[in-house]
Design a protein around this motif. Structure first.
Motif, PDB file in Angstrom:
ATOM      1  N   HIS A 130      -8.542 107.123  32.055  1.00  0.00           N
ATOM      2  CA  HIS A 130      -7.776 106.934  30.943  1.00  0.00           C
ATOM      3  C   HIS A 130      -5.802 106.818  30.967  1.00  0.00           C
ATOM      4  O   HIS A 130      -4.894 106.716  30.555  1.00  0.00           O
ATOM      5  CB  HIS A 130      -8.002 106.998  29.848  1.00  0.00           C
ATOM      6  CG  HIS A 130      -9.150 105.541  29.204  1.00  0.00           C
ATOM      7  ND1 HIS A 130      -9.507 105.141  29.463  1.00  0.00           N
ATOM      8  CD2 HIS A 130      -8.770 105.463  28.275  1.00  0.00           C
ATOM      9  CE1 HIS A 130      -9.799 104.472  28.547  1.00  0.00           C
ATOM     10  NE2 HIS A 130      -9.071 104.738  27.634  1.00  0.00           N
ATOM     11  N   ALA A 131      -5.844 108.034  31.518  1.00  0.00           N
ATOM     12  CA  ALA A 131      -4.880 108.242  31.945  1.00  0.00           C
ATOM     13  C   ALA A 131      -3.491 107.570  32.428  1.00  0.00           C
ATOM     14  O   ALA A 131      -2.321 106.764  32.266  1.00  0.00           O
ATOM     15  CB  ALA A 131      -4.230 109.517  32.621  1.00  0.00           C
ATOM     16  N   TYR A 132      -3.718 106.633  32.788  1.00  0.00           N
ATOM     17  CA  TYR A 132      -3.210 105.234  33.808  1.00  0.00           C
ATOM     18  C   TYR A 132      -2.437 104.463  32.577  1.00  0.00           C
ATOM     19  O   TYR A 132      -1.631 103.342  33.490  1.00  0.00           O
ATOM     20  CB  TYR A 132      -3.655 105.117  34.993  1.00  0.00           C
ATOM     21  CG  TYR A 132      -4.008 105.214  36.225  1.00  0.00           C
ATOM     22  CD1 TYR A 132      -2.994 105.872  36.848  1.00  0.00           C
ATOM     23  CD2 TYR A 132      -5.567 106.058  36.859  1.00  0.00           C
ATOM     24  CE1 TYR A 132      -3.234 106.437  38.140  1.00  0.00           C
ATOM     25  CE2 TYR A 132      -5.837 106.832  37.731  1.00  0.00           C
ATOM     26  CZ  TYR A 132      -4.601 107.469  38.622  1.00  0.00           C
ATOM     27  OH  TYR A 132      -4.668 107.898  39.145  1.00  0.00           O
ATOM     28  N   HIS A 133      -3.083 104.528  31.218  1.00  0.00           N
ATOM     29  CA  HIS A 133      -3.015 103.444  30.878  1.00  0.00           C
ATOM     30  C   HIS A 133      -2.510 103.954  29.766  1.00  0.00           C
ATOM     31  O   HIS A 133      -2.084 103.628  28.611  1.00  0.00           O
ATOM     32  CB  HIS A 133      -4.237 102.890  30.017  1.00  0.00           C
ATOM     33  CG  HIS A 133      -4.628 102.329  30.809  1.00  0.00           C
ATOM     34  ND1 HIS A 133      -4.281 100.579  31.613  1.00  0.00           N
ATOM     35  CD2 HIS A 133      -6.443 102.704  31.556  1.00  0.00           C
ATOM     36  CE1 HIS A 133      -5.764 100.714  32.119  1.00  0.00           C
ATOM     37  NE2 HIS A 133      -6.504 101.122  32.528  1.00  0.00           N
ATOM     38  N   ASP A 134      -1.775 105.365  29.728  1.00  0.00           N
ATOM     39  CA  ASP A 134      -0.928 105.902  28.550  1.00  0.00           C
ATOM     40  C   ASP A 134      -1.828 106.230  27.173  1.00  0.00           C
ATOM     41  O   ASP A 134      -1.247 106.456  26.697  1.00  0.00           O
ATOM     42  CB  ASP A 134       0.372 104.994  27.865  1.00  0.00           C
ATOM     43  CG  ASP A 134       1.735 105.462  28.776  1.00  0.00           C
ATOM     44  OD1 ASP A 134       0.893 105.928  30.424  1.00  0.00           O
ATOM     45  OD2 ASP A 134       2.425 104.675  28.874  1.00  0.00           O
ATOM     46  N   LEU A 135      -3.227 107.186  27.999  1.00  0.00           N
ATOM     47  CA  LEU A 135      -4.429 107.130  27.186  1.00  0.00           C
ATOM     48  C   LEU A 135      -4.248 108.769  27.681  1.00  0.00           C
ATOM     49  O   LEU A 135      -4.739 108.460  28.850  1.00  0.00           O
ATOM     50  CB  LEU A 135      -5.495 106.530  26.772  1.00  0.00           C
ATOM     51  CG  LEU A 135      -4.456 104.800  26.003  1.00  0.00           C
ATOM     52  CD1 LEU A 135      -5.630 104.164  26.110  1.00  0.00           C
ATOM     53  CD2 LEU A 135      -4.781 105.368  24.756  1.00  0.00           C
ATOM     54  N   SER A 136      -4.979 109.039  26.315  1.00  0.00           N
ATOM     55  CA  SER A 136      -5.522 110.681  26.904  1.00  0.00           C
ATOM     56  C   SER A 136      -7.216 110.526  28.060  1.00  0.00           C
ATOM     57  O   SER A 136      -7.613 109.477  27.270  1.00  0.00           O
ATOM     58  CB  SER A 136      -5.872 111.697  25.838  1.00  0.00           C
ATOM     59  OG  SER A 136      -7.067 111.316  25.008  1.00  0.00           O
ATOM     60  N   PRO A 137      -6.867 111.271  28.279  1.00  0.00           N
ATOM     61  CA  PRO A 137      -8.564 111.164  29.119  1.00  0.00           C
ATOM     62  C   PRO A 137      -9.554 112.146  28.408  1.00  0.00           C
ATOM     63  O   PRO A 137     -10.702 111.637  28.166  1.00  0.00           O
ATOM     64  CB  PRO A 137      -8.305 112.551  30.334  1.00  0.00           C
ATOM     65  CG  PRO A 137      -6.688 111.968  30.653  1.00  0.00           C
ATOM     66  CD  PRO A 137      -5.925 112.047  29.443  1.00  0.00           C
TER      67      PRO A 137
ATOM     68  N   HIS B   2      -8.121 116.763  37.570  1.00  0.00           N
ATOM     69  CA  HIS B   2      -7.333 115.924  37.220  1.00  0.00           C
ATOM     70  C   HIS B   2      -7.492 117.509  35.582  1.00  0.00           C
ATOM     71  O   HIS B   2      -7.887 118.029  35.275  1.00  0.00           O
ATOM     72  CB  HIS B   2      -7.273 115.222  37.114  1.00  0.00           C
ATOM     73  CG  HIS B   2      -6.989 114.403  38.307  1.00  0.00           C
ATOM     74  ND1 HIS B   2      -5.460 114.927  39.664  1.00  0.00           N
ATOM     75  CD2 HIS B   2      -6.948 113.525  39.212  1.00  0.00           C
ATOM     76  CE1 HIS B   2      -6.066 114.584  40.266  1.00  0.00           C
ATOM     77  NE2 HIS B   2      -6.355 113.223  40.220  1.00  0.00           N
ATOM     78  N   GLU B   3      -7.564 116.195  34.160  1.00  0.00           N
ATOM     79  CA  GLU B   3      -7.337 116.318  33.160  1.00  0.00           C
ATOM     80  C   GLU B   3      -8.793 117.234  32.710  1.00  0.00           C
ATOM     81  O   GLU B   3      -9.321 118.035  31.764  1.00  0.00           O
ATOM     82  CB  GLU B   3      -7.117 115.447  32.115  1.00  0.00           C
ATOM     83  CG  GLU B   3      -5.513 115.069  32.714  1.00  0.00           C
ATOM     84  CD  GLU B   3      -5.671 113.899  33.314  1.00  0.00           C
ATOM     85  OE1 GLU B   3      -4.190 114.049  33.308  1.00  0.00           O
ATOM     86  OE2 GLU B   3      -6.217 113.672  33.549  1.00  0.00           O
ATOM     87  N   VAL B   4      -9.447 116.971  33.351  1.00  0.00           N
ATOM     88  CA  VAL B   4     -11.699 116.971  33.102  1.00  0.00           C
ATOM     89  C   VAL B   4     -12.141 118.719  33.011  1.00  0.00           C
ATOM     90  O   VAL B   4     -12.517 119.294  32.470  1.00  0.00           O
ATOM     91  CB  VAL B   4     -12.334 116.642  33.936  1.00  0.00           C
ATOM     92  CG1 VAL B   4     -13.847 116.348  33.622  1.00  0.00           C
ATOM     93  CG2 VAL B   4     -12.648 114.855  34.247  1.00  0.00           C
ATOM     94  N   ALA B   5     -10.458 119.230  34.191  1.00  0.00           N
ATOM     95  CA  ALA B   5     -10.586 120.472  34.079  1.00  0.00           C
ATOM     96  C   ALA B   5     -10.353 121.726  32.611  1.00  0.00           C
ATOM     97  O   ALA B   5     -11.618 121.881  32.136  1.00  0.00           O
ATOM     98  CB  ALA B   5     -10.379 121.991  35.201  1.00  0.00           C
ATOM     99  N   PRO B   6      -8.877 121.240  31.952  1.00  0.00           N
ATOM    100  CA  PRO B   6      -9.090 121.978  31.260  1.00  0.00           C
ATOM    101  C   PRO B   6      -9.966 121.291  29.624  1.00  0.00           C
ATOM    102  O   PRO B   6      -9.477 122.139  28.800  1.00  0.00           O
ATOM    103  CB  PRO B   6      -7.233 121.614  30.349  1.00  0.00           C
ATOM    104  CG  PRO B   6      -7.362 120.333  31.854  1.00  0.00           C
ATOM    105  CD  PRO B   6      -7.983 120.425  32.702  1.00  0.00           C
TER     106      PRO B   6
END
Length: 366
Positions: A99-106, A277-281
């Motif tokens: 979702h980050a590729y769409h300027d949206l948050s994961p 990537h963002e899944v960890a935090p």
């Protein structure tokens, strides 16, 4: 209606969602981007925060629908995703970073700002009709669940299956929903021609835990019952005990396998937790909200099976953890399958029956 559950440590956490926050992606510089006078940068200052976090769906019109990959550690080379984002809200979902590729948050965006592809069936029909196309099983459910709640209204997954049945094209499906049973008529026809196999992921046997971990998925009991219905209908069914989350879900491994065996399931597998990537935090944040007393232990075991890191992105090892804990999980799983009479046969779907779809979008009557 969703209630905001606010605490001093987590003032924005919303019950009924998997992620605890938006988690703005930083890989593309979005977190440090300066205000550009766009209304989105000021909407909350002007109107205040939204009272409810609602799910929205945007229709998109892609030019292609099949995605091809050359990954050496996955058993398919092509896949279809009828949707982007997933309302199931599984906090551990490895697809969230897309979702980050769409300027949206994961984070919350991934499970609340969804995209649907209404022209998917037409695009698939056109692709299969091309003279140079050669069939191999198409994987559905590799990035987002094809039977997430919005499928009830859109029916895109069913339309895709209709195209595949007409073309005699093999398909594999992975889902966490018993909504797959709504297409039992199509799946039965495909199974009779060795054209389909269905995997249902069951993470735990605790409905309360599931409501925190994967808040909008079907309850574990429903997923296990759906596996039984698939078996009764003669559809090859696979129980995926995934992901295994140390000190959170691993205690349910034997129970899930035993129940699947009682339903006649003959294939099962497991995948360890992956935190790219963002899944960890996001996952760390989830642990601090729901299980702060064991957060340190969970992440310590995760790092022990990932060579000291939160995540291992390398081919082969990303699916096969190492270390004492990983060996223990393998041994437990192997023993559980033996006791349940599950031998884990490989499904060999038939590509020889393939016939190119009729031109003009019309399906065959016979």
């Amino acid at each position: 209606m969703f209630l905001l559950v606010r605490t001093p440590e987590h003032p924005d956490y919303e019950s009924g969602r998997g992620a605890a926050s938006a988690s703005v992606p930083t890989r593309f510089g979005l977190a440090t981007r300066e205000t550009d006078a766009d209304w989105r940068d000021h909407v909350e200052l002007l109107d205040g925060p939204p009272a409810k976090l609602r799910t929205t769906v945007t229709n998109e019109q892609p030019k292609t629908i099949l995605s091809f990959n050359a990954s050496p550690d996955v058993p398919f080379d092509r896949s279809i995703n009828a949707y982007r984002g997933c309302e199931h809200g599984c906090v551990y979902c490895f697809a969230r970073p897309t979702h980050a590729y769409h300027d949206l948050s994961p984070g919350l965006d991934f499970e609340t700002k969804l995209f649907a592809k209404p022209n998917a069936a037409r695009l698939l029909r056109e692709t299969l009709a091309k003279p140079k196309y050669r069939p191999r099983p198409i994987a559905m459910g590799t990035n987002t669940d094809p039977y997430q709640p919005i499928e009830r209204g859109y029916g895109i997954t069913r339309q895709l299956l209709e195209v595949c049945l007409d073309a005699r094209h093999p398909v594999t499906i992975t889902t966490k929903s018993d909504r797959v049973l709504r297409d039992l008529d199509l799946l039965s026809d495909m199974a009779s021609q060795n054209l389909v196999a269905v995997a249902i992921s069951v993470t735990s046997m605790d409905a309360a835990l599931s409501s925190k971990l994967e808040p909008r998925c079907a309850a574990p009991a429903k997923r296990l019952a759906a596996l039984g219905k698939l078996v009764e209908a003669g559809i090859p069914a696979h129980c995926s005990v995934s992901p295994i989350i140390p000190a959170i879900t691993d205690e349910f491994m034997e129970g899930i396998i035993a129940r699947a065996g009682e339903f006649g399931v003959q294939s099962a597998g497991w995948i360890p937790l992956r935190l790219p990537h963002e899944v960890a935090p996001l996952f760390r944040e989830w642990l601090n909200v729901h299980y702060p007393e064991r957060a340190g232990k969970v992440m310590s075991i995760v790092r022990s099976i990932r060579s000291g890191k939160d995540n291992d992105p390398d081919f082969f090892t990303r699916m096969k953890p190492s270390g004492v804990w990983a060996d223990l999980f393998r041994a437990r799983f192997r023993v559980a399958c033996k006791r349940a009479g599950i031998a884990k046969p490989k499904f060999q779907l038939d590509c020889s029956q393939f016939r190119r779809p009729e031109q003009g979008g019309q399906m065959r009557l016979l």
